[in-house]
Design a protein around this motif. Structure first.
Motif, PDB file in Angstrom:
ATOM      1  N   TYR A 144      52.688 -20.637  62.825  1.00 17.39           N
ATOM      2  CA  TYR A 144      53.436 -19.850  61.791  1.00 17.39           C
ATOM      3  C   TYR A 144      53.453 -20.494  60.640  1.00 17.39           C
ATOM      4  CZ  TYR A 144      54.114 -16.425  65.499  1.00 17.39           C
ATOM      5  OH  TYR A 144      53.964 -15.578  66.498  1.00 17.39           O
ATOM      6  N   CYS A 145      53.931 -21.842  60.470  1.00 13.87           N
ATOM      7  CA  CYS A 145      54.011 -22.758  59.263  1.00 13.87           C
ATOM      8  C   CYS A 145      52.943 -22.627  58.527  1.00 13.87           C
ATOM      9  CB  CYS A 145      54.668 -24.093  59.694  1.00 13.87           C
ATOM     10  SG  CYS A 145      56.534 -24.039  60.134  1.00 13.87           S
ATOM     11  N   ASP A 146      51.642 -22.962  59.280  1.00 20.72           N
ATOM     12  CA  ASP A 146      50.518 -23.235  58.564  1.00 20.72           C
ATOM     13  C   ASP A 146      49.993 -22.022  58.073  1.00 20.72           C
ATOM     14  OD1 ASP A 146      50.452 -25.705  59.318  1.00 20.72           O
ATOM     15  OD2 ASP A 146      48.966 -25.336  61.138  1.00 20.72           O
ATOM     16  N   GLU A 147      50.344 -20.882  58.301  1.00 16.64           N
ATOM     17  CA  GLU A 147      49.978 -19.460  58.086  1.00 16.64           C
ATOM     18  C   GLU A 147      50.971 -18.808  56.799  1.00 16.64           C
ATOM     19  OE1 GLU A 147      47.060 -17.751  58.945  1.00 16.64           O
ATOM     20  OE2 GLU A 147      46.460 -19.758  59.877  1.00 16.64           O
ATOM     21  N   GLY A 148      52.087 -19.571  56.650  1.00 18.39           N
ATOM     22  CA  GLY A 148      52.767 -19.125  55.750  1.00 18.39           C
ATOM     23  C   GLY A 148      53.811 -18.176  56.292  1.00 18.39           C
ATOM     24  N   ILE A 149      53.954 -17.885  57.697  1.00 20.01           N
ATOM     25  CA  ILE A 149      54.741 -17.195  58.084  1.00 20.01           C
ATOM     26  C   ILE A 149      56.218 -17.321  58.283  1.00 20.01           C
ATOM     27  CG2 ILE A 149      55.470 -15.477  60.132  1.00 20.01           C
ATOM     28  CD1 ILE A 149      52.876 -15.021  58.868  1.00 20.01           C
ATOM     29  N   VAL A 150      56.517 -18.658  58.395  1.00 18.38           N
ATOM     30  CA  VAL A 150      57.824 -19.368  58.198  1.00 18.38           C
ATOM     31  C   VAL A 150      57.704 -20.625  57.562  1.00 18.38           C
ATOM     32  CG1 VAL A 150      58.879 -18.398  60.446  1.00 18.38           C
ATOM     33  CG2 VAL A 150      57.544 -20.662  60.416  1.00 18.38           C
ATOM     34  N   ASP A 151      58.976 -21.000  56.829  1.00 19.53           N
ATOM     35  CA  ASP A 151      58.923 -22.228  55.959  1.00 19.53           C
ATOM     36  C   ASP A 151      59.662 -23.301  56.610  1.00 19.53           C
ATOM     37  OD1 ASP A 151      57.615 -21.011  53.763  1.00 19.53           O
ATOM     38  OD2 ASP A 151      59.414 -20.035  53.205  1.00 19.53           O
ATOM     39  N   SER A 152      59.505 -24.464  56.359  1.00 14.91           N
ATOM     40  CA  SER A 152      60.255 -25.542  56.818  1.00 14.91           C
ATOM     41  C   SER A 152      60.296 -26.915  55.526  1.00 14.91           C
ATOM     42  CB  SER A 152      59.500 -26.346  57.990  1.00 14.91           C
ATOM     43  OG  SER A 152      58.284 -26.848  57.699  1.00 14.91           O
ATOM     44  N   VAL A 153      61.220 -27.431  55.750  1.00 17.20           N
ATOM     45  CA  VAL A 153      61.348 -28.588  54.708  1.00 17.20           C
ATOM     46  C   VAL A 153      61.118 -29.947  55.477  1.00 17.20           C
ATOM     47  CG1 VAL A 153      62.805 -27.297  52.940  1.00 17.20           C
ATOM     48  CG2 VAL A 153      63.863 -28.686  54.668  1.00 17.20           C
ATOM     49  N   ARG A 154      60.836 -30.772  54.744  1.00 18.26           N
ATOM     50  CA  ARG A 154      60.599 -32.166  55.527  1.00 18.26           C
ATOM     51  C   ARG A 154      61.858 -33.106  55.330  1.00 18.26           C
ATOM     52  NH1 ARG A 154      57.069 -31.894  59.415  1.00 18.26           N
ATOM     53  NH2 ARG A 154      55.346 -30.621  58.565  1.00 18.26           N
ATOM     54  N   SER A 155      62.150 -33.711  56.382  1.00 19.60           N
ATOM     55  CA  SER A 155      63.194 -34.449  56.346  1.00 19.60           C
ATOM     56  C   SER A 155      62.679 -36.156  55.494  1.00 19.60           C
ATOM     57  CB  SER A 155      63.851 -35.120  57.772  1.00 19.60           C
ATOM     58  OG  SER A 155      62.910 -35.440  58.592  1.00 19.60           O
ATOM     59  N   THR A 156      63.501 -36.914  55.424  1.00 18.64           N
ATOM     60  CA  THR A 156      62.829 -38.345  54.812  1.00 18.64           C
ATOM     61  C   THR A 156      62.244 -38.801  56.016  1.00 18.64           C
ATOM     62  OG1 THR A 156      64.991 -39.300  55.639  1.00 18.64           O
ATOM     63  CG2 THR A 156      64.983 -38.574  53.462  1.00 18.64           C
ATOM     64  N   GLY A 157      62.272 -38.836  57.270  1.00 15.97           N
ATOM     65  CA  GLY A 157      61.577 -39.221  58.391  1.00 15.97           C
ATOM     66  C   GLY A 157      60.291 -38.496  58.436  1.00 15.97           C
ATOM     67  N   GLY A 158      60.049 -37.224  57.758  1.00 18.35           N
ATOM     68  CA  GLY A 158      58.842 -36.467  57.919  1.00 18.35           C
ATOM     69  C   GLY A 158      59.070 -35.434  58.949  1.00 18.35           C
ATOM     70  N   HIS A 159      60.298 -35.290  59.389  1.00 16.85           N
ATOM     71  CA  HIS A 159      60.231 -34.081  60.452  1.00 16.85           C
ATOM     72  C   HIS A 159      60.489 -32.854  59.785  1.00 16.85           C
ATOM     73  CE1 HIS A 159      60.264 -37.119  63.867  1.00 16.85           C
ATOM     74  NE2 HIS A 159      61.289 -37.704  62.971  1.00 16.85           N
ATOM     75  N   GLY A 160      59.776 -31.679  60.384  1.00 11.82           N
ATOM     76  CA  GLY A 160      60.109 -30.198  59.801  1.00 11.82           C
ATOM     77  C   GLY A 160      61.611 -29.764  60.149  1.00 11.82           C
ATOM     78  N   ARG A 161      62.212 -29.424  59.357  1.00 14.91           N
ATOM     79  CA  ARG A 161      63.739 -28.850  59.531  1.00 14.91           C
ATOM     80  C   ARG A 161      63.382 -27.157  58.908  1.00 14.91           C
ATOM     81  NH1 ARG A 161      66.443 -31.534  62.728  1.00 14.91           N
ATOM     82  NH2 ARG A 161      68.488 -30.762  61.846  1.00 14.91           N
ATOM     83  N   PHE A 162      64.109 -26.501  59.873  1.00 16.24           N
ATOM     84  CA  PHE A 162      64.218 -24.938  59.303  1.00 16.24           C
ATOM     85  C   PHE A 162      65.534 -24.578  59.309  1.00 16.24           C
ATOM     86  CE2 PHE A 162      60.472 -26.242  61.959  1.00 16.24           C
ATOM     87  CZ  PHE A 162      59.580 -25.503  61.507  1.00 16.24           C
ATOM     88  N   ASP A 163      65.619 -23.423  58.590  1.00 16.24           N
ATOM     89  CA  ASP A 163      66.771 -22.844  57.936  1.00 16.24           C
ATOM     90  C   ASP A 163      67.032 -21.887  59.156  1.00 16.24           C
ATOM     91  OD1 ASP A 163      68.946 -21.235  56.773  1.00 16.24           O
ATOM     92  OD2 ASP A 163      68.090 -21.344  54.683  1.00 16.24           O
TER      93      ASP A 163
END
Length: 88
Positions: free
Chosen positions: A27-46
């Motif tokens: 879903y992230c790849d398709e743009g259905i949901v968004d994430s932000v990257r932490s400084t460690g590169g991990h996806g974080r979700f609202d």
């Protein structure tokens, strides 16, 4: 946007929504949901993503197609409003 430490990791999101991690990544790849990257590169979700995943599930149950055929038509108050995407 909330602070990164207030956001959900992908594992937490998967547990809360009963959506597999690989599906959330899709879903992230398709743009259905968004994430932000932490400084460690991990996806974080609202936390609003929990609602978005519920919306995707309801739309699919109604027969409105696979998530990749849904595209965001606009965003309002942090909630994804989806419309059927182009067919084909």
């Amino acid at each position: 946007m909330p602070l990164l430490d207030e956001m959900l990791g992908i594992g937490e999101l998967a547990r809360l929504t009963a959506v597999p991690v690989w599906t959330i990544r899709f879903y992230c790849d398709e743009g259905i949901v968004d994430s932000v990257r932490s400084t460690g590169g991990h996806g974080r979700f609202d936390r609003v993503v929990v609602e978005r995943l519920g919306l995707v599930r309801r739309l699919r149950r109604l027969g409105l197609g696979q998530p990749r055929t849904l595209r965001p038509s606009w965003r309002r108050r942090g909630v994804l409003i989806a419309a059927p995407g182009p067919s084909g």
